[in-house]
Write an enzyme that holds these catalytic residues in place. Structure first.
Site, PDB file in Angstrom:
ATOM      1  N   CYS A   1       0.739  -1.253   0.041  1.00 27.91           N
ATOM      2  CA  CYS A   1       0.140  -0.055   0.097  1.00 27.91           C
ATOM      3  C   CYS A   1       0.921   1.355   0.021  1.00 27.91           C
ATOM      4  O   CYS A   1       1.646   1.601  -0.786  1.00 27.91           O
ATOM      5  CB  CYS A   1      -0.852  -0.208   1.473  1.00 27.91           C
ATOM      6  SG  CYS A   1      -2.392   1.039   0.979  1.00 27.91           S
TER       7      CYS A   1
ATOM      8  N   ARG B   1     -12.302   5.625  -2.488  1.00 29.15           N
ATOM      9  CA  ARG B   1     -11.412   4.590  -2.207  1.00 29.15           C
ATOM     10  C   ARG B   1     -11.729   3.132  -2.689  1.00 29.15           C
ATOM     11  O   ARG B   1     -13.102   2.921  -2.871  1.00 29.15           O
ATOM     12  CB  ARG B   1     -11.312   4.441  -0.524  1.00 29.15           C
ATOM     13  CG  ARG B   1     -11.229   5.713   0.097  1.00 29.15           C
ATOM     14  CD  ARG B   1     -10.739   5.373   1.684  1.00 29.15           C
ATOM     15  NE  ARG B   1      -9.513   4.405   1.843  1.00 29.15           N
ATOM     16  CZ  ARG B   1      -8.340   5.307   2.014  1.00 29.15           C
ATOM     17  NH1 ARG B   1      -8.177   6.309   1.708  1.00 29.15           N
ATOM     18  NH2 ARG B   1      -7.338   4.211   2.235  1.00 29.15           N
TER      19      ARG B   1
ATOM     20  N   HIS C   1      -3.758  -6.138   1.784  1.00 33.75           N
ATOM     21  CA  HIS C   1      -3.468  -6.243   3.245  1.00 33.75           C
ATOM     22  C   HIS C   1      -3.881  -7.460   3.434  1.00 33.75           C
ATOM     23  O   HIS C   1      -4.363  -8.437   2.620  1.00 33.75           O
ATOM     24  CB  HIS C   1      -4.386  -5.224   3.864  1.00 33.75           C
ATOM     25  CG  HIS C   1      -3.763  -3.773   3.487  1.00 33.75           C
ATOM     26  ND1 HIS C   1      -2.878  -3.114   3.916  1.00 33.75           N
ATOM     27  CD2 HIS C   1      -4.447  -2.759   2.741  1.00 33.75           C
ATOM     28  CE1 HIS C   1      -2.700  -1.764   3.596  1.00 33.75           C
ATOM     29  NE2 HIS C   1      -3.710  -1.527   2.728  1.00 33.75           N
TER      30      HIS C   1
END
Length: 756
Positions: free
Chosen positions: A592, A628, A703
């Protein structure tokens, strides 16, 4: 009452009757949902039913317990209370509570942090009690800055409200300061800070939610830290610090089954402006946990301001017997069972302290779901210090349940704990009665998140309860070594040979620590240790000057914008070393924010800033969109036969240079990857793909942590780390023997079935 409010009241009455008497369900939210649909200003219409005053309880952890304690204490004084006791804390829950009363002396309302911006301006409470702010459900709630914005907006819209807040939390202190600066609150009452004076001498957890000053972005310094970010802090750069306390707890004495503390009561300010103190009052409770000290201090401060005497507070605390699954005790088949809620790393870590405080034989059971209200991303379980279980004697069995039990099993495996998979608390009790080495009277500690809690509670409620002597079922067994709960004990761990261990460099774990990304480091190190290969993990922390060339494998995680700004400055100092490391074929895993900063351009607070230019890519935000990309995601990657599964949560859109190879192609029904470009050049720019494979670098938005369900990717990185180690030391690289990855593959299969 207006016509619309009257119609809402009538509809609520019918719904409430039907829910309670026909459906046999609590009327916690639905009446409010319908009422607000009829009259959006319903809360403002109905707040007049509260005669004396009201208090809104806000914060990440402890809201329901504190709300019920305050309501009980006010009722002890003989006054009537309207309260959303079940924890229905959205706007609809507050509206339902008001619809269900014809009038009360006080209103005590639990309120969701994000909803405070809408609830407070309509409820106009006398007080708002702010307990704490921790990272929680990041995929649903976003970063803490967003939650702070909502609370400040709520206070700005209710200028007559007095803020009572936990000044030991720098994030709450910042809310108080921002609220005081709001033009609408120029004439508002002064805020009331509370906190604990002096260290409780607790072991610190690996992750904290506030490391830098929100005023000037400098690292905070602590005189002492209690847990998480709570403590006595100060910014050496701008002077931001904990305010002088109006309610102070001292002499906190933590016991295995309760605690006591002395709370000083505020007097009028003395001549020099400091808060004067009385001798204080002693408060004791049978409730366990270090966080209970803060909950009771917050409750004491609020109740005192609401007109309760110290004796009223103590009587309430002594009689408190929660029936909502929060610190609720049962006695089943000769066992004490304690059920509690935990929904984020801080809450879970404090629950583990409750388990650890019991010196007798114990069984631990963890239940994690990932439904909408839980948050779909469970990366946070890697920020829980489950390793504390291994350090405790007499943990005789550990169980993992609910929908994400496979992920829990993998996480516990890396904590050195062998977890038994179960379908419910009934299986826990049955297994505990049958397993060799488990005492028949061993206490059971059941810890569950939001939607996992009700079925555990319902099952326990349905079980016959033993007659109890006080609060405890006596144990017949003194502390002893646990009965085989560990997969890898501290004694079995392979100690690294100081002369030639494989070196994993964890870059800036004090800044790049979001979404459990640090779990990747543990996974990589464990997979070497389990094979008997010496390994050491070095950390490059803020301000360090590391020797990058001596690393065999580098890991970078992700972070919020403020921390990422500091991380980029730190990485800029070692940019040339990192570039040389990559050019030499050094393996690296960048997640990220760490991934973005390695490109030519990335985003900081929505603005494009120069990156390190090590990877052939750039990260942009298309147009003015602030959306997002958040969801579960699965990739087909050339590095693994199984799909690579993780969770993405990023605002930036990353575009690879022509010819650059992505880490993998998105094969799940959900998830985006690098970007969401929808023009004809989208595929060429990386649409439908995630990350990058460059030299021996993996950059990705996954993640999870990424490697938890992808052992093949972990071993790909380790093989290249061993090659580098061999070149660096001149010794032959050991082979990576096959490991038993059944738990990892089961976790992969569960998510693969759900999203592919």
């Amino acid at each position: 009452m207006g016509i619309r409010a009257g119609a809402a009241q009538a509809a609520s009455g019918i719904l409430t009757w039907g829910l309670r008497h026909v459906a046999r369900r609590p009327a916690a939210n639905l009446p409010g949902i319908v009422g607000l649909a009829i009259d959006p200003s319903l809360i403002a219409e109905l707040r007049g039913r509260i005669r004396e005053g009201s208090i809104a309880v806000v914060g990440t952890n402890g809201k329901t317990t504190v709300t019920n304690l305050i309501a009980d204490a006010i009722e002890v004084t003989g006054r009537t209370v309207v309260c959303n006791r079940t924890g229905a804390n959205l706007k609809s829950g507050v509206a339902s509570a008001l619809l269900h009363t014809r009038g009360a002396d006080w209103g005590v309302m639990e309120c969701d942090e994000l909803w405070s911006a809408k609830v407070l301006p309509e409820l106009r409470p006398t007080y708002m009690l702010l307990l704490n702010l921790f990272r929680d459900q990041l995929d649903r709630c976003g970063e803490i800055d967003r939650i702070q914005d909502a609370i400040v907006a709520g206070l700005a819209g209710s200028p007559e409200t007095t803020l009572i807040y936990n000044a030991d939390d720098p994030l709450c202190e910042m809310v108080a300061r921002r609220a005081a600066e709001a033009p609408s609150r120029a004439d508002s009452p002064a805020s009331v800070p509370f906190g604990i004076q002096g260290s409780m001498n607790l072991v610190q957890n690996q992750v904290t939610d506030a490391t830098i000053c929100q005023v000037c972005s400098h690292m905070l310094e602590y005189e002492w830290r209690q847990y998480g970010q709570l403590g006595s802090y100060r910014c050496p750069s701008c002077g931001f610090a904990r305010s002088p306390l109006a309610f102070i707890a001292t002499d906190v004495d933590l016991k295995p089954h309760g605690l006591s503390m002395r709370i000083s009561v505020p007097n009028e300010p003395n001549g020099d402006g400091a808060i004067g103190l009385s001798e204080g009052v002693q408060l004791t409770t049978h409730l366990s946990g270090t966080y209970i000290a803060y909950n009771l201090l917050a409750m004491f401060a609020a109740c005192t301001l609401c007109g309760c005497a110290p004796d009223d507070v103590q009587r309430t605390v002594s009689q408190f017997n929660p029936k909502n699954g929060r610190l609720q005790e049962y006695a089943v088949d000769g066992r004490r069972v304690l059920l509690n809620l935990a929904k984020n790393p801080t809450g879970f870590n404090q629950n583990l302290r409750i388990v650890g405080a019991d010196p007798g034989p114990r069984v631990a059971a963890f239940f994690i779901n990932d439904r909408d209200v839980d948050g779909h991303d469970i990366s946070w379980i890697w920020d829980i210090d489950f390793e504390e279980l291994l350090a405790q004697e007499n943990i005789q069995a550990v169980f993992a349940g609910a929908s994400r039990k496979n992920d829990l099993q993998v996480r516990l495996k890396h904590a050195g704990v062998s977890a038994i998979l179960v379908d419910g608390i009934e299986n826990v009790l049955a297994n505990a009665s049958q397993l060799d080495g488990v005492d028949p009277h061993a206490a059971v500690y059941a810890i569950a998140n939001y939607t996992a809690l009700p079925p555990v509670k319902a099952a326990l409620d349905a079980m016959p309860q033993d007659e109890r002597d006080g609060d405890m079922v006596p144990s017949s067994m003194s502390p002893s070594v646990s009965a085989g709960a560990s997969v890898l004990s501290a004694e079995d761990d392979v100690k690294p040979d100081a002369s030639s261990p494989v070196t994993i460099l964890h870059v800036l774990p004090d800044l790049l620590n979001l979404y459990g990304d640090g779990g990747n480091v543990r996974i990589l190190a464990d997979r070497l240790r389990w094979r008997g290969i010496p390994v050491q993990v070095r950390q490059m922390r803020y301000g360090d000057d590391p020797d990058i060339s001596s690393a065999d494998l580098i890991v970078l995680g992700g972070s919020p914008d403020r921390e990422q700004r500091m991380a980029s400055e730190e990485l800029g100092r070692v940019r040339d070393q990192l570039a040389a490391y990559v050019e030499e074929g050094g393996p690296m895993l960048a997640i990220c924010g760490g991934y973005q900063m390695l490109g030519r351009t990335w985003l900081l607070d929505g603005e494009e800033v120069p990156g390190m230019g090590i990877l052939p890519m750039e990260t942009l935000r298309p147009g003015t969109s602030a959306d997002r990309l958040v969801d579960n995601i699965a990739l087909a990657s050339p590095l693994a036969k199984l799909p690579v599964i993780g969770y993405e949560n990023h605002a930036g859109r990353t575009f690879l240079d022509e010819g650059a190879q992505p880490f993998g192609q998105v094969i799940s029904k959900c998830g985006h990857g690098n970007n969401d470009a929808d023009d004809e050049s989208g595929a060429a720019q990386g649409k439908g793909a995630d990350g990058i494979l460059f030299q021996n670098v993996i950059g990705t938005y996954l993640h999870g942590p990424l490697l938890a369900k992808s052992p093949e990717v972990a071993d790909w990185l380790l093989a290249r780390a061993l090659d580098r180690w061999s070149s660096r030391t001149g010794e032959p690289a050991p082979e990576l023997e096959r490991l038993d990855d059944a738990a990892e593959e089961a976790a992969n299969a569960y998510m693969r079935k759900r999203i592919c």
